[in-house]
Write an enzyme that holds these catalytic residues in place. Sequence first.
Site, PDB file in Angstrom:
ATOM      1  N   CYS A 135       0.692  -1.185  -0.022  1.00  0.00           N
ATOM      2  CA  CYS A 135      -0.010  -0.030   0.148  1.00  0.00           C
ATOM      3  C   CYS A 135       0.843   1.173  -0.155  1.00  0.00           C
ATOM      4  O   CYS A 135       1.533   1.612   1.167  1.00  0.00           O
ATOM      5  CB  CYS A 135      -0.832  -0.177   1.281  1.00  0.00           C
ATOM      6  SG  CYS A 135      -2.054   1.356   1.422  1.00  0.00           S
ATOM      7  N   CYS A 138      -0.467   4.054   2.149  1.00  0.00           N
ATOM      8  CA  CYS A 138      -0.064   3.750   3.778  1.00  0.00           C
ATOM      9  C   CYS A 138       1.317   4.334   4.122  1.00  0.00           C
ATOM     10  O   CYS A 138       1.505   4.489   5.259  1.00  0.00           O
ATOM     11  CB  CYS A 138      -0.483   2.573   4.079  1.00  0.00           C
ATOM     12  SG  CYS A 138      -2.072   1.898   3.526  1.00  0.00           S
ATOM     13  N   ASP A 139       2.163   3.696   3.036  1.00  0.00           N
ATOM     14  CA  ASP A 139       3.572   3.678   3.776  1.00  0.00           C
ATOM     15  C   ASP A 139       4.520   4.397   2.943  1.00  0.00           C
ATOM     16  O   ASP A 139       5.755   4.642   3.358  1.00  0.00           O
ATOM     17  CB  ASP A 139       3.995   2.312   3.412  1.00  0.00           C
ATOM     18  CG  ASP A 139       3.251   1.430   4.632  1.00  0.00           C
ATOM     19  OD1 ASP A 139       2.628   1.710   5.332  1.00  0.00           O
ATOM     20  OD2 ASP A 139       3.182   0.085   4.180  1.00  0.00           O
TER      21      ASP A 139
END
Length: 403
Positions: A135, A138-139
């Site tokens: 993701c 997300c990261d």
Amino acid sequence: MNKEYDLLIIGGGPAGLAAGIYGSRAKLKTAIIEKKRKPGGQAATTEEMENYPGFAQGTTGPELTKRMAEHAKAFGAEFIRTEALEIKCEGDKRIVKTRDGDLVTKTVIIATGAEPRVLGVKGEGEFRGRGVSYCATCDADFYTDLDVVVVGNGDAAVEEAIYLTRFARKVTIIVVHDEGIMDATKVIQERAYANPKIDFVWNSVLEEVVGDEVVTGVKIKNLKTGEITEMPCDGVFFFVGTVPKTDFVKDLIEMDDFGYIITNDKMETNVPGIFAAGDVRQKYLRQVVTAAADGAIAATAAEKYIAEEEGFKTDVLNADKPVLVIFWSPTVESTFDTINMLENLGLEEKNVKLVKIDTYKNRLIADRYEIKNIPTLLYFVDGELKNRLEDVTKENVLKIIEG
């Protein structure tokens, strides 16, 4: 828990949220089961979204799904944070077993979506969360001014690679095809080629993720030469497709060989009263817009299922007198004469009830009793089917009633 609903939706992604909007707006007692803290599904992890109708300048997945959730809540949809473990059928009820107890409902929409596919290459599992990610939204910020590798060359992979360039110093995409060939659409490819931070490794596959405590590099195999080279990097992002989250219904619902649920165009599964919508079902295109459409269709079909089931139960199965059910269609002219004949038989004096079912509007009941020819007449006593007529004449009907 032990609450009872008209419609339970399992999954809070775009399909489930759209179903929640349509179900609650139709005045069905509706709840959406979502195990994550925030609804949105995979769409909530997609930063750039510029192909959703009405957003020409683009929007973000988190913002779009947040609005969908607020929309569903505004119409009265309830959100239940738990995990669905199993679905059981008990008569006309569907029991959804969750970690926090059982929920009883008339209908269920499975909208659990899919999750990123794991390649299973050496080091992938070992370094998950320590340099291996699925993701970008997300990261990505963890890799500011660092070098990352992207595995995959479809729309999602290339779009996420472009997004990663906002943070990373360099993004290298490993592509299994010959140079210049990718699975992503042309417009997305062109953006990637024009981005100075993106490099490509062609005709290659990821052989291994290497590192110590965290990822320090990858081993890449050239498919034409067989040569394996090691490339230093700080992170690896996998975007190689998805796997449907259907294990919890694998013994109940019909699926294809890949685990996707098979439905018809009304989102109906092989089990009456259970529908599927979004990425979890077998379909041609998996996008937010098609997931939302699936959810709307499934909720509308669920509403009609409830109305048809409850109407038939009240009018026929629970009737306090024998019932003649005539299946007719406005497109078959002769059925008007048949109905007129039945209405003039003096059925009330014979203590018999007449119920007319339009097969165009009530396919569920018609299919259940395998109505192939119009008109067809069924005769019920105490909720039990006693006789069937396809040659619906006055003489034949009277024989049934008097017999």
